[in-house]
Design a protein around this motif. Structure first.
Motif, short mmCIF file in Angstrom:
data_model
loop_
_atom_site.label_atom_id
_atom_site.label_comp_id
_atom_site.label_asym_id
_atom_site.label_seq_id
_atom_site.Cartn_x
_atom_site.Cartn_y
_atom_site.Cartn_z
N LYS A 12 0.82 -1.21 0.00
CA LYS A 12 0.00 0.00 0.00
C LYS A 12 0.86 1.26 0.00
O LYS A 12 0.50 2.28 0.57
N THR A 13 2.03 1.16 -0.61
CA THR A 13 2.87 2.32 -0.86
C THR A 13 3.36 2.22 -2.29
O THR A 13 3.23 1.17 -2.93
N LYS A 14 3.90 3.30 -2.79
CA LYS A 14 4.39 3.31 -4.17
C LYS A 14 5.61 4.20 -4.26
O LYS A 14 5.56 5.36 -3.87
N GLU A 15 6.68 3.64 -4.76
CA GLU A 15 7.85 4.45 -5.04
C GLU A 15 7.67 5.03 -6.42
O GLU A 15 7.59 4.30 -7.40
N ARG A 16 7.57 6.34 -6.49
CA ARG A 16 7.39 7.02 -7.77
C ARG A 16 8.72 7.59 -8.22
O ARG A 16 9.57 7.94 -7.41
N SER A 17 8.85 7.72 -9.53
CA SER A 17 10.04 8.36 -10.06
C SER A 17 10.03 9.82 -9.61
O SER A 17 8.97 10.38 -9.26
N GLU A 18 11.19 10.44 -9.65
CA GLU A 18 11.27 11.84 -9.26
C GLU A 18 10.38 12.70 -10.14
O GLU A 18 9.68 13.59 -9.66
N LYS A 19 10.34 12.41 -11.44
CA LYS A 19 9.52 13.19 -12.37
C LYS A 19 8.03 13.01 -12.07
O LYS A 19 7.28 13.98 -12.04
N GLU A 20 7.60 11.76 -11.84
CA GLU A 20 6.20 11.51 -11.55
C GLU A 20 5.78 12.23 -10.27
O GLU A 20 4.74 12.90 -10.24
N SER A 21 6.59 12.12 -9.22
CA SER A 21 6.29 12.80 -7.95
C SER A 21 6.22 14.30 -8.15
O SER A 21 5.29 14.96 -7.68
N ARG A 22 7.20 14.84 -8.84
CA ARG A 22 7.25 16.29 -9.07
C ARG A 22 6.03 16.76 -9.85
O ARG A 22 5.41 17.76 -9.50
N ARG A 27 0.89 19.64 -9.76
CA ARG A 27 -0.55 19.75 -10.02
C ARG A 27 -1.31 20.06 -8.73
O ARG A 27 -2.19 20.92 -8.72
N LEU A 28 -0.96 19.35 -7.65
CA LEU A 28 -1.64 19.59 -6.38
C LEU A 28 -1.37 20.99 -5.85
O LEU A 28 -2.26 21.62 -5.27
N SER A 29 -0.18 21.49 -6.05
CA SER A 29 0.14 22.85 -5.61
C SER A 29 -0.70 23.88 -6.36
O SER A 29 -1.17 24.85 -5.77
N ARG A 30 -0.87 23.66 -7.67
CA ARG A 30 -1.72 24.58 -8.44
C ARG A 30 -3.16 24.52 -7.94
O ARG A 30 -3.82 25.55 -7.79
N ILE A 31 -3.66 23.32 -7.67
CA ILE A 31 -5.02 23.16 -7.16
C ILE A 31 -5.15 23.83 -5.80
O ILE A 31 -6.14 24.53 -5.53
#
Length: 102
Positions: A12-22, A27-31
């Motif tokens: 129930k966790t996911k290691e995301r690439s740096e690009k995907e996380s960024r 997007r969330l910061s804009r929202i």
């Protein structure tokens, strides 16, 4: 020590690439900024329809975020689990889609 995988379905966790996380965080910061803008509009007694239009824009941005996250989830976690024979992942995906479509 806990083994980490590129899949979110096992622990129930996911290691995301740096690009995907960024990209997701941007997007969330804009929202978040849009929501703060709506709050200011209400504090400044903005006209109802102007506020409603901005709320609609936030809803569209959240829907877009969900589509991107779901797409990534299916391409990584779900696909990997299906290749590994974990059929329960399909049930989890169906349940998630049902919740998203309410």
């Amino acid at each position: 020590m806990k083994e980490t995988k590129e899949c979110c379905c096992t622990h129930k966790t996911k290691e995301r690439s740096e690009k995907e996380s960024r990209d997701l965080i941007n997007r969330l910061s804009r929202i978040e900024g849009q929501v703060r803008g709506i709050k200011k509009m209400v504090e400044n007694n903005a006209y109802c329809t102007d506020v409603l239009i901005q709320v609609s824009a936030v809803n569209a941005a959240l829907n877009s975020f969900n589509k991107e996250l779901l797409s990534n989830h299916i391409r990584t976690c779900v696909a990997e689990d299906i290749r590994e024979g974990k059929e329960e992942t399909i049930d989890e995906l169906v349940t998630t889609l049902q919740k998203l479509m309410r």
